[in-house]
Design a protein around this motif. Sequence first.
Motif, PDB file in Angstrom:
ATOM      1  N   ASP A  69       5.497  -5.279 -44.437  1.00 15.66           N
ATOM      2  CA  ASP A  69       5.901  -5.807 -45.742  1.00 15.66           C
ATOM      3  C   ASP A  69       7.396  -6.058 -45.704  1.00 15.66           C
ATOM      4  N   TYR A  70       7.797  -7.230 -46.167  1.00 17.95           N
ATOM      5  CA  TYR A  70       9.207  -7.609 -46.139  1.00 17.95           C
ATOM      6  C   TYR A  70       9.793  -7.501 -47.545  1.00 17.95           C
ATOM      7  N   VAL A  71      10.923  -6.817 -47.644  1.00 17.84           N
ATOM      8  CA  VAL A  71      11.598  -6.712 -48.939  1.00 17.84           C
ATOM      9  C   VAL A  71      13.058  -7.072 -48.767  1.00 17.84           C
ATOM     10  N   ARG A  72      13.514  -8.049 -49.531  1.00 19.43           N
ATOM     11  CA  ARG A  72      14.945  -8.360 -49.512  1.00 19.43           C
ATOM     12  C   ARG A  72      15.580  -7.598 -50.670  1.00 19.43           C
ATOM     13  N   VAL A  73      16.243  -6.493 -50.359  1.00 21.23           N
ATOM     14  CA  VAL A  73      16.759  -5.642 -51.440  1.00 21.23           C
ATOM     15  C   VAL A  73      18.051  -6.243 -52.003  1.00 21.23           C
ATOM     16  N   SER A  74      18.243  -6.033 -53.295  1.00 24.36           N
ATOM     17  CA  SER A  74      19.427  -6.620 -53.927  1.00 24.36           C
ATOM     18  C   SER A  74      20.417  -5.551 -54.374  1.00 24.36           C
ATOM     19  N   CYS A  75      20.026  -4.257 -54.319  1.00 21.58           N
ATOM     20  CA  CYS A  75      20.983  -3.193 -54.649  1.00 21.58           C
ATOM     21  C   CYS A  75      20.612  -1.921 -53.879  1.00 21.58           C
ATOM     22  N   PHE A  76      21.579  -1.011 -53.769  1.00 25.56           N
ATOM     23  CA  PHE A  76      21.371   0.222 -53.007  1.00 25.56           C
ATOM     24  C   PHE A  76      20.253   1.068 -53.603  1.00 25.56           C
ATOM     25  N   GLU A  77      20.163   1.072 -54.931  1.00 23.72           N
ATOM     26  CA  GLU A  77      19.164   1.915 -55.591  1.00 23.72           C
ATOM     27  C   GLU A  77      17.754   1.484 -55.169  1.00 23.72           C
ATOM     28  N   GLU A  78      17.553   0.163 -55.102  1.00 24.26           N
ATOM     29  CA  GLU A  78      16.244  -0.367 -54.703  1.00 24.26           C
ATOM     30  C   GLU A  78      15.926   0.071 -53.271  1.00 24.26           C
ATOM     31  N   MET A  79      16.955   0.012 -52.416  1.00 23.19           N
ATOM     32  CA  MET A  79      16.762   0.411 -51.022  1.00 23.19           C
ATOM     33  C   MET A  79      16.384   1.889 -50.939  1.00 23.19           C
ATOM     34  N   GLY A 104      21.072  -8.465 -38.640  1.00 21.48           N
ATOM     35  CA  GLY A 104      20.975  -9.765 -37.967  1.00 21.48           C
ATOM     36  C   GLY A 104      19.646  -9.944 -37.246  1.00 21.48           C
ATOM     37  N   GLY A 105      19.014  -8.822 -36.890  1.00 18.29           N
ATOM     38  CA  GLY A 105      17.681  -8.873 -36.284  1.00 18.29           C
ATOM     39  C   GLY A 105      17.652  -9.251 -34.811  1.00 18.29           C
ATOM     40  N   GLN A 106      18.813  -9.384 -34.166  1.00 17.78           N
ATOM     41  CA  GLN A 106      18.818  -9.910 -32.800  1.00 17.78           C
ATOM     42  C   GLN A 106      18.372  -8.884 -31.754  1.00 17.78           C
ATOM     43  N   SER A 107      18.345  -7.616 -32.117  1.00 19.28           N
ATOM     44  CA  SER A 107      17.743  -6.593 -31.245  1.00 19.28           C
ATOM     45  C   SER A 107      16.417  -6.111 -31.822  1.00 19.28           C
ATOM     46  N   LEU A 108      16.353  -6.024 -33.148  1.00 23.49           N
ATOM     47  CA  LEU A 108      15.141  -5.486 -33.786  1.00 23.49           C
ATOM     48  C   LEU A 108      13.944  -6.429 -33.630  1.00 23.49           C
ATOM     49  N   ILE A 109      14.168  -7.729 -33.811  1.00 26.91           N
ATOM     50  CA  ILE A 109      13.015  -8.647 -33.762  1.00 26.91           C
ATOM     51  C   ILE A 109      12.399  -8.705 -32.356  1.00 26.91           C
ATOM     52  N   PRO A 110      13.213  -8.752 -31.267  1.00 25.89           N
ATOM     53  CA  PRO A 110      12.572  -8.648 -29.946  1.00 25.89           C
ATOM     54  C   PRO A 110      11.780  -7.350 -29.790  1.00 25.89           C
ATOM     55  N   ALA A 111      12.333  -6.246 -30.299  1.00 21.42           N
ATOM     56  CA  ALA A 111      11.620  -4.959 -30.188  1.00 21.42           C
ATOM     57  C   ALA A 111      10.314  -5.009 -30.973  1.00 21.42           C
ATOM     58  N   MET A 112      10.324  -5.700 -32.118  1.00 22.58           N
ATOM     59  CA  MET A 112       9.091  -5.837 -32.910  1.00 22.58           C
ATOM     60  C   MET A 112       8.105  -6.766 -32.204  1.00 22.58           C
ATOM     61  N   ALA A 113       8.643  -7.827 -31.571  1.00 22.60           N
ATOM     62  CA  ALA A 113       7.769  -8.770 -30.868  1.00 22.60           C
ATOM     63  C   ALA A 113       7.045  -8.069 -29.720  1.00 22.60           C
ATOM     64  N   MET A 114       7.745  -7.127 -29.082  1.00 21.20           N
ATOM     65  CA  MET A 114       7.131  -6.407 -27.960  1.00 21.20           C
ATOM     66  C   MET A 114       6.398  -5.151 -28.423  1.00 21.20           C
ATOM     67  N   ARG A 115       6.332  -4.977 -29.740  1.00 21.98           N
ATOM     68  CA  ARG A 115       5.633  -3.841 -30.377  1.00 21.98           C
ATOM     69  C   ARG A 115       6.247  -2.504 -29.987  1.00 21.98           C
ATOM     70  N   MET A 116       7.534  -2.538 -29.582  1.00 22.50           N
ATOM     71  CA  MET A 116       8.231  -1.269 -29.361  1.00 22.50           C
ATOM     72  C   MET A 116       8.708  -0.710 -30.700  1.00 22.50           C
ATOM     73  N   ALA A 117       8.846  -1.607 -31.680  1.00 26.27           N
ATOM     74  CA  ALA A 117       9.140  -1.181 -33.049  1.00 26.27           C
ATOM     75  C   ALA A 117       8.031  -1.715 -33.938  1.00 26.27           C
ATOM     76  N   ARG A 118       7.482  -0.863 -34.793  1.00 22.72           N
ATOM     77  CA  ARG A 118       6.406  -1.280 -35.706  1.00 22.72           C
ATOM     78  C   ARG A 118       6.669  -0.748 -37.101  1.00 22.72           C
ATOM     79  N   PRO A 119       7.758  -1.206 -37.731  1.00 22.29           N
ATOM     80  CA  PRO A 119       8.004  -0.735 -39.102  1.00 22.29           C
ATOM     81  C   PRO A 119       6.919  -1.256 -40.042  1.00 22.29           C
ATOM     82  N   SER A 120       6.560  -0.449 -41.043  1.00 17.04           N
ATOM     83  CA  SER A 120       5.584  -0.955 -42.011  1.00 17.04           C
ATOM     84  C   SER A 120       6.296  -1.700 -43.136  1.00 17.04           C
ATOM     85  N   VAL A 121       7.575  -1.367 -43.340  1.00 18.92           N
ATOM     86  CA  VAL A 121       8.369  -2.082 -44.347  1.00 18.92           C
ATOM     87  C   VAL A 121       9.679  -2.516 -43.707  1.00 18.92           C
TER      88      VAL A 121
END
Lengths: 291, 172
Positions: free
Chosen positions: A7-17, A33-50
């Motif tokens: 699930d993707y959430v674009r938070v707009s304030c710290f309280e929401e986060m 920026g996602g330049q390390s996280l997205i490759p890790a997600m693509a390779m399923r080394m990272a599987r955040p639910s949110v």
Amino acid sequence: MKAAPFDYVRVSCFEEMQEIFAAHGDDAQVIAGGQSLIPAMAMRMARPSVLLDIAGLPGLSGIEDTGDAIRIGAMARYVDLRESALLATHVPLIRDAVALIAHEAIRSRGTIGGNLAHADPASEMPAVVQALDARIDIRGPEGQRSVPAAEFFLGTYAVDLAPGEIIVSVTVPKAPAGRLSGIQEFVRRSGDYASAGGAFVLDVENGRIAAARLACFGVCDRAVLAEQAAATLVGQELAALDPEPAVKALASEIEPTADLHNGPATKRHLIGVLTKRLLADMVSRSGKAHG
Amino acid sequence: MDSVFPITLTLNGRTVTHDAPQRMTLADFLRQTVGLTATHIGCEHGVCGACTVYVDGRIARGCLMFAIQAEGCDIRTLEGLADDERMQALQKHFHARNALQCGFCTSGMLLTAHQYLGSQEEPSREEAREYLSGNYCRCTGYQAIVEATLAASDELAAKAGCKDEEAGRAEA
């Protein structure tokens, strides 16, 4: 090579986060920026639910002069660092480092905060902020705190961030007059992570080294300061700098860890060679600047 | 089946809205959802550069961004540069010098070279090589690609010089 569902959430304030972190704990992952996280997600080394996108959080961008220091917002991208006149004037080591980071299409998206929170042991910035004695400014459920960069990195991909905390900025002291800085690395191909690298700062007063900070990356399980090696430089006359004691101290004080391509012995050798080259380069550039 | 969400962005100068799953990358979104297939997908983890697109005026990896992150962004693909003079010069010289074999990397190469020529007054071979080093070509080698980029640069500089001369004459 597709990320697992989230699930993707674009938070707009710290309280929401904080609410999302409270509900999901470790299953929630911040994306900058996602330049390390997205490759890790693509390779399923990272599987955040949110996935918490902080691009819209206020106060995380910008590069400001705070008097004695420059405050760099966590969402400042590598291209912003490179193009900042403030950093070019007061902390040129950061601009020099950006040239070594990945490729242009990555530098346009990757952020300094994301890089430091990710803490790849072979990445440049964790070493650069330690060499510059920067502070990492953190905000979380308990409020704000600030940690010296040298205490922030705990291991490979491990940093001093509690659940729900994020980096909001990096505060870098302005370089004093007489400072020399430099960064070099050994890479297999342009833009790769370093097989061994160094980010060095020498403060020179009346031709002698008054203080030295030597940060190494791509060598150990994290970017580290070589304090004993730095101590051998202090007091030396710059023009007649002898790097050998520093190389010797470095070899004994660091504990290299192997990566995919190089074992500890190779890394120890490479960082010694690099230390000599980088110190010689810094001395030679200072001669040109003054002569 | 993933649920889908509407994504609104500016694509090649036009505002568009399409539905996409949250985990869909921008590159997949462009190809599968919108149907713009100039953007290629090679490694899907940010290494090869085949999926290079412009995001808010700078080149980025289309596979290292989820489409949903591009909400509100200005995206430009190779299709959107068809009438661009600099891109046309690059395409002409890539063609003339056989700067491709299979063509898989070509659109990414073109986008990267396009930003490079746009960002440098006086491109150099060394800089062009460094700039293009983030894009992999697995068949031609890079020699012809660098040559074509520099040849396009020379042609554009010559044209700009002519225009300056004409402007000078007009003023006189």
